[in-house]
Motif scaffolding. Structure first.
Motif, PDB file in Angstrom:
ATOM      1  N   ALA A 402     -20.532 105.385 -68.491  1.00 28.95           N
ATOM      2  CA  ALA A 402     -21.657 105.476 -67.305  1.00 28.95           C
ATOM      3  C   ALA A 402     -23.005 104.868 -67.717  1.00 28.95           C
ATOM      4  N   VAL A 403     -23.230 104.684 -68.979  1.00 27.62           N
ATOM      5  CA  VAL A 403     -24.307 104.030 -69.375  1.00 27.62           C
ATOM      6  C   VAL A 403     -24.265 102.476 -69.163  1.00 27.62           C
ATOM      7  N   LYS A 404     -23.056 101.897 -69.209  1.00 31.03           N
ATOM      8  CA  LYS A 404     -22.974 100.444 -68.916  1.00 31.03           C
ATOM      9  C   LYS A 404     -22.734 100.085 -67.252  1.00 31.03           C
ATOM     10  N   GLU A 405     -22.452 101.399 -66.668  1.00 24.71           N
ATOM     11  CA  GLU A 405     -22.015 101.039 -65.167  1.00 24.71           C
ATOM     12  C   GLU A 405     -23.354 100.800 -64.212  1.00 24.71           C
ATOM     13  N   GLY A 406     -23.323  99.677 -63.682  1.00 21.64           N
ATOM     14  CA  GLY A 406     -24.401  99.260 -62.648  1.00 21.64           C
ATOM     15  C   GLY A 406     -24.134  99.602 -61.317  1.00 21.64           C
ATOM     16  N   SER A 408     -23.190 101.576 -58.177  1.00 23.32           N
ATOM     17  CA  SER A 408     -23.602 102.933 -57.833  1.00 23.32           C
ATOM     18  C   SER A 408     -22.249 103.843 -57.323  1.00 23.32           C
ATOM     19  N   GLY A 409     -21.247 103.147 -56.596  1.00 23.64           N
ATOM     20  CA  GLY A 409     -20.030 104.008 -56.377  1.00 23.64           C
ATOM     21  C   GLY A 409     -19.306 104.436 -57.318  1.00 23.64           C
ATOM     22  N   ARG A 410     -19.173 103.548 -58.363  1.00 24.70           N
ATOM     23  CA  ARG A 410     -18.376 103.770 -59.873  1.00 24.70           C
ATOM     24  C   ARG A 410     -18.974 104.753 -60.597  1.00 24.70           C
ATOM     25  N   PHE A 411     -20.425 104.742 -60.693  1.00 22.78           N
ATOM     26  CA  PHE A 411     -21.194 105.560 -61.492  1.00 22.78           C
ATOM     27  C   PHE A 411     -21.128 106.932 -60.958  1.00 22.78           C
ATOM     28  N   ASP A 412     -20.953 106.987 -59.631  1.00 17.47           N
ATOM     29  CA  ASP A 412     -21.001 108.527 -59.079  1.00 17.47           C
ATOM     30  C   ASP A 412     -19.534 108.980 -59.481  1.00 17.47           C
ATOM     31  N   GLU A 413     -18.357 108.253 -59.610  1.00 14.53           N
ATOM     32  CA  GLU A 413     -17.178 108.847 -59.963  1.00 14.53           C
ATOM     33  C   GLU A 413     -17.346 109.155 -61.434  1.00 14.53           C
ATOM     34  N   LEU A 414     -18.091 108.472 -62.425  1.00 18.86           N
ATOM     35  CA  LEU A 414     -18.268 108.775 -63.853  1.00 18.86           C
ATOM     36  C   LEU A 414     -19.055 110.001 -63.930  1.00 18.86           C
ATOM     37  N   PHE A 415     -20.099 110.136 -63.153  1.00 21.92           N
ATOM     38  CA  PHE A 415     -21.189 111.365 -63.282  1.00 21.92           C
ATOM     39  C   PHE A 415     -20.178 112.700 -62.737  1.00 21.92           C
ATOM     40  N   ASN A 416     -19.414 112.535 -61.773  1.00 25.83           N
ATOM     41  CA  ASN A 416     -18.577 113.394 -61.407  1.00 25.83           C
ATOM     42  C   ASN A 416     -17.827 114.084 -62.469  1.00 25.83           C
ATOM     43  N   LYS A 417     -17.249 113.100 -63.337  1.00 29.47           N
ATOM     44  CA  LYS A 417     -16.450 113.346 -64.400  1.00 29.47           C
ATOM     45  C   LYS A 417     -17.220 113.990 -65.764  1.00 29.47           C
ATOM     46  N   LEU A 418     -18.189 113.723 -65.769  1.00 25.34           N
ATOM     47  CA  LEU A 418     -19.276 114.349 -66.667  1.00 25.34           C
ATOM     48  C   LEU A 418     -19.419 115.772 -66.281  1.00 25.34           C
ATOM     49  N   SER A 419     -19.594 115.804 -65.284  1.00 24.49           N
ATOM     50  CA  SER A 419     -19.865 117.177 -64.519  1.00 24.49           C
ATOM     51  C   SER A 419     -19.072 118.110 -64.774  1.00 24.49           C
ATOM     52  N   ARG A 420     -17.537 117.662 -64.336  1.00 25.38           N
ATOM     53  CA  ARG A 420     -16.288 118.477 -64.476  1.00 25.38           C
ATOM     54  C   ARG A 420     -16.325 118.683 -66.014  1.00 25.38           C
ATOM     55  N   TYR A 421     -16.387 117.874 -67.116  1.00 27.05           N
ATOM     56  CA  TYR A 421     -16.270 117.981 -68.327  1.00 27.05           C
ATOM     57  C   TYR A 421     -17.106 119.225 -68.890  1.00 27.05           C
ATOM     58  N   GLU A 422     -18.386 119.019 -68.109  1.00 27.29           N
ATOM     59  CA  GLU A 422     -19.105 120.274 -68.584  1.00 27.29           C
ATOM     60  C   GLU A 422     -18.904 121.518 -68.126  1.00 27.29           C
ATOM     61  N   GLU A 423     -18.129 121.639 -67.133  1.00 24.20           N
ATOM     62  CA  GLU A 423     -17.513 122.928 -66.650  1.00 24.20           C
ATOM     63  C   GLU A 423     -16.384 123.270 -67.355  1.00 24.20           C
ATOM     64  N   ILE A 424     -15.717 122.108 -67.741  1.00 26.22           N
ATOM     65  CA  ILE A 424     -14.367 122.633 -68.670  1.00 26.22           C
ATOM     66  C   ILE A 424     -14.820 123.090 -70.107  1.00 26.22           C
ATOM     67  N   ILE A 476     -29.940 111.921 -66.467  1.00 25.12           N
ATOM     68  CA  ILE A 476     -30.821 111.029 -66.855  1.00 25.12           C
ATOM     69  C   ILE A 476     -30.402 109.815 -65.860  1.00 25.12           C
ATOM     70  N   LEU A 477     -29.280 109.360 -66.005  1.00 21.77           N
ATOM     71  CA  LEU A 477     -28.731 107.944 -65.599  1.00 21.77           C
ATOM     72  C   LEU A 477     -28.740 108.017 -63.865  1.00 21.77           C
ATOM     73  N   ARG A 478     -28.464 109.055 -63.587  1.00 22.78           N
ATOM     74  CA  ARG A 478     -28.683 109.231 -61.980  1.00 22.78           C
ATOM     75  C   ARG A 478     -29.954 109.089 -61.672  1.00 22.78           C
ATOM     76  N   ARG A 479     -30.958 109.840 -62.114  1.00 31.16           N
ATOM     77  CA  ARG A 479     -32.353 109.717 -61.752  1.00 31.16           C
ATOM     78  C   ARG A 479     -33.024 108.389 -61.905  1.00 31.16           C
ATOM     79  N   MET A 480     -32.471 107.489 -62.850  1.00 33.10           N
ATOM     80  CA  MET A 480     -32.635 106.237 -62.975  1.00 33.10           C
ATOM     81  C   MET A 480     -32.228 105.479 -62.018  1.00 33.10           C
ATOM     82  N   HIS A 481     -30.798 105.651 -61.570  1.00 28.96           N
ATOM     83  CA  HIS A 481     -30.396 104.963 -60.232  1.00 28.96           C
ATOM     84  C   HIS A 481     -31.175 105.169 -59.052  1.00 28.96           C
ATOM     85  N   SER A 482     -31.471 106.504 -58.888  1.00 30.58           N
ATOM     86  CA  SER A 482     -32.177 106.871 -57.750  1.00 30.58           C
ATOM     87  C   SER A 482     -33.500 106.295 -57.674  1.00 30.58           C
ATOM     88  N   HIS A 483     -34.040 105.887 -58.585  1.00 32.09           N
ATOM     89  CA  HIS A 483     -35.384 105.109 -58.634  1.00 32.09           C
ATOM     90  C   HIS A 483     -35.027 103.624 -58.634  1.00 32.09           C
TER      91      HIS A 483
END
Length: 591
Positions: A402-406, A408-424, A476-483
């Motif tokens: 996710a840190v290296k991904e520029g 936005s579409g692929r980053f969203d997929e990675l962010f969803n995985k991070l959210s899923r792992y947090e729930e797990i 943090i990365l999502r806020r950075m992308h949103s700006h």
């Protein structure tokens, strides 16, 4: 009679659990170190079962160790074979002591001894007290069982009823085989069924061949306990339980095929000891002879000979039944020990791997409830925590991506995985904690086990925090992308360096948790890994201030960049806390 049987079973349970608690740690060490070849595995199973007086407890223990990947299937089969031999000790204890002397005379004083031990402040003495009370209740229950059995001389209709079942030749053998199987399944103890068998044959309820058939049925019924325990375990554990069934069913098949020669061999062994042939002993006739001599006023010598004949007949049938049990398991083990690899192949074919493998993001080792003694269940909890840590390592691979991904579409997929792992990680922490709660409630445990549970609660809490931090970096990365901000190559290289250090720290953490407090004497590897993360954080923070002042990048991009650096440093703190929790268990041992 059922109350006496309940007392016998409760005594057996107390006796077994007391020894498991007292020697649980040693039993784990023995199982882990003495199973390098089939013969050692058999001896290990024999020794442990003879010690704890329960083949069911040993086989359930073995199944749980296979479930936790502490024993291979090949090792487990050997231990199960030995457990079958070890369980014959119970029958000999009952035959040699339960019918030859009035053990109930000693049972009540033994309870007093057990009570005194149980109020000791030392856990080891409490556990031995539980064993002593269990031993006393076992033989007191056996005494009540003998006294509660109706006297056939006063109730001949009972014998007439049973004779209807014993008069069908080989059909009767199969019938009593089925009765033995069902009784053992219902009582969940082959020792209890063996006690009933010995009582019935001693009082002449059933002839010796039918008692032998009951013994064969008990060997099938005793496999049910392990299969029940493995019902919700993993594939390897199910295979270990099935191997127990295959082993005993094969033995019963050859014993039935050679039933008469097998009993003749037992008869030969018993008569060589100077006892009557158990195949020809009729306990009811012997007892009737005593009654007849007594009624006719026979002289003392005649009465003494009559009583001696009853005692010899009783010894012959009791020894005969015990020899059937022992020889069956000895011969079966001797035959099948050479075919352990074939048995493993067969049960592997019998119990298929799951057609669709899961992604490993759920409980793997503690799908079943606690396995009896708390010390045993904690081994599975430990393996589950190692599995939890490995899931966290996967989580940080997604952080790196996710840190290296520029895009936005692929980053969203990675962010969803991070959210899923947090729930797990939240779910895993809750489920492991619930399991540890159940383990704590299973019974009184040693101080060492209490320390282990406290450490495990701390570890799973820190692992859950790792999942929270991974998702926090994603936010943090999502806020950075949103700006519409991004990090330059230098920033990315610095974060790559920091992530490498975090990965190394996670590896050290997993190694320490996997090795456990018995192996880990220090956690220098974890301290060095955490120090490297702190040093890198300090260096990057100083560099960041200089870069902001020199205008190498704008303040907002730099702010997101430093937020990630600081979050990764927090991750290092969580990781070192886990290794410290492992070491704290050992420190508790020394204090």
């Amino acid at each position: 009679m059922f109350g006496a049987l309940g007392m016998f079973l409760y005594g057996m349970t107390l006796m077994s659990e007391g020894l498991q608690k007292a020697a649980g740690d040693k039993m784990r060490s023995i199982l882990a170190s003495m199973t390098s070849n089939p013969f050692k595995s058999v001896l290990t199973g024999l020794f442990i079962t003879a010690l704890i007086q329960s083949s069911s407890a040993t086989t359930v223990m073995v199944v749980s160790f296979v479930n936790a990947s502490l024993l291979s299937l090949t090792q487990a089969v050997g231990v199960i074979m030995g457990a079958n031999i070890g369980t014959t000790v119970t029958a000999w204890l009952i035959s040699l002591l339960g019918f030859k002397a009035d053990i109930s005379i000693l049972s009540v004083p033994l309870m007093a001894v057990g009570f005194l031990l149980s109020i000791s402040k030392k856990n080891s003495r409490k556990n031995y007290g539980e064993f002593v009370v269990g031993f006393a209740l076992l033989f007191l229950g056996l005494t009540f069982l003998k006294d509660s059995v109706p006297d056939l001389r006063e109730s001949p209709q009972v014998l007439e009823f049973l004779k209807q079942w014993t008069g069908y030749g080989f059909g009767s053998v199969l019938l009593f085989l089925g009765i033995g199987t069902v009784l053992t399944i219902l009582l969940q103890s082959s020792s209890a069924t063996m006690a009933l068998t010995l009582v019935m044959v001693n009082f002449g309820w059933i002839p010796f061949p039918m008692a032998a058939a009951l013994v064969l049925g008990e060997n099938i019924g005793t496999t049910i306990t392990a299969n029940i325990a493995a019902a919700v375990a993993n594939t390897s554990a199910k295979r270990a339980a099935r191997a127990h069934t295959v082993f005993n069913v094969f033995g019963v098949i050859w014993a039935l095929a050679l039933f008469k020669p097998f009993l003749s061999l037992v008869s030969l062994i018993v008569t060589s000891l100077g006892l009557p042939d158990p195949l020809s002993v009729d306990m009811v006739s012997l007892q009737n002879s005593v009654d007849a001599y007594n009624a006719s006023g026979a002289d003392a010598d005649t009465m003494e000979r009559a009583h001696a004949a009853v005692a010899a007949g009783s010894t012959a049938v009791l020894y005969g039944v015990s020899f059937v049990h022992t020889l069956f398991n000895l011969i079966n083990t001797t035959l099948l020990i050479w075919f352990i690899p074939l048995i493993v192949k067969f049960v592997t074919w019998l119990v298929k791997d799951k057609a669709v493998e899961d992604d490993g993001l759920k409980l793997k080792f503690i799908q079943a409830g606690p396995w009896g003694a708390p010390e045993l269940s904690l081994e599975e909890a430990k393996q589950e925590i190692v599995h939890f840590a490995q899931i966290c390592k996967k989580d940080y691979a997604f952080v790196r991506a996710a840190v290296k991904e520029g895009d936005s579409g692929r980053f969203d997929e990675l962010f969803n995985k991070l959210s899923r792992y947090e729930e797990i990680t939240d779910k895993l922490e809750f489920e492991i904690a619930a399991y540890l709660n159940k383990v704590s409630e299973t019974g009184e445990m040693s101080e060492e086990s209490s320390r282990r549970i406290r450490a495990m609660y701390k570890i799973i809490g820190e692992l859950e925090s790792l999942g929270d931090s991974a998702e926090a970096i994603g936010r943090i990365l999502r806020r950075m992308h949103s700006h519409d901000k991004s990090m330059d190559a230098v920033m990315l290289s610095h974060l790559e360096e920091m992530l490498d250090l975090v990965d190394n720290a996670i590896d050290c953490m997993i190694a320490n948790v996997q090795a456990g407090y018995r192996v880990v004497n220090n956690i220098e590897n974890a301290f060095f890994a955490e120090k490297a993360i702190n040093d890198c954080r300090n260096r990057l923070r100083e560099t960041h201030i200089n870069d902001i002042e020199s205008g190498k990048y704008d303040y907002l991009s730099g702010s997101y960049y430093m937020d990630i650096v600081l979050e990764l440093e927090r991750v290092g703190d969580f990781i070192i806390n886990i290794s410290e929790a492992v070491l704290d268990i050992k420190k508790g041992n020394k204090s």
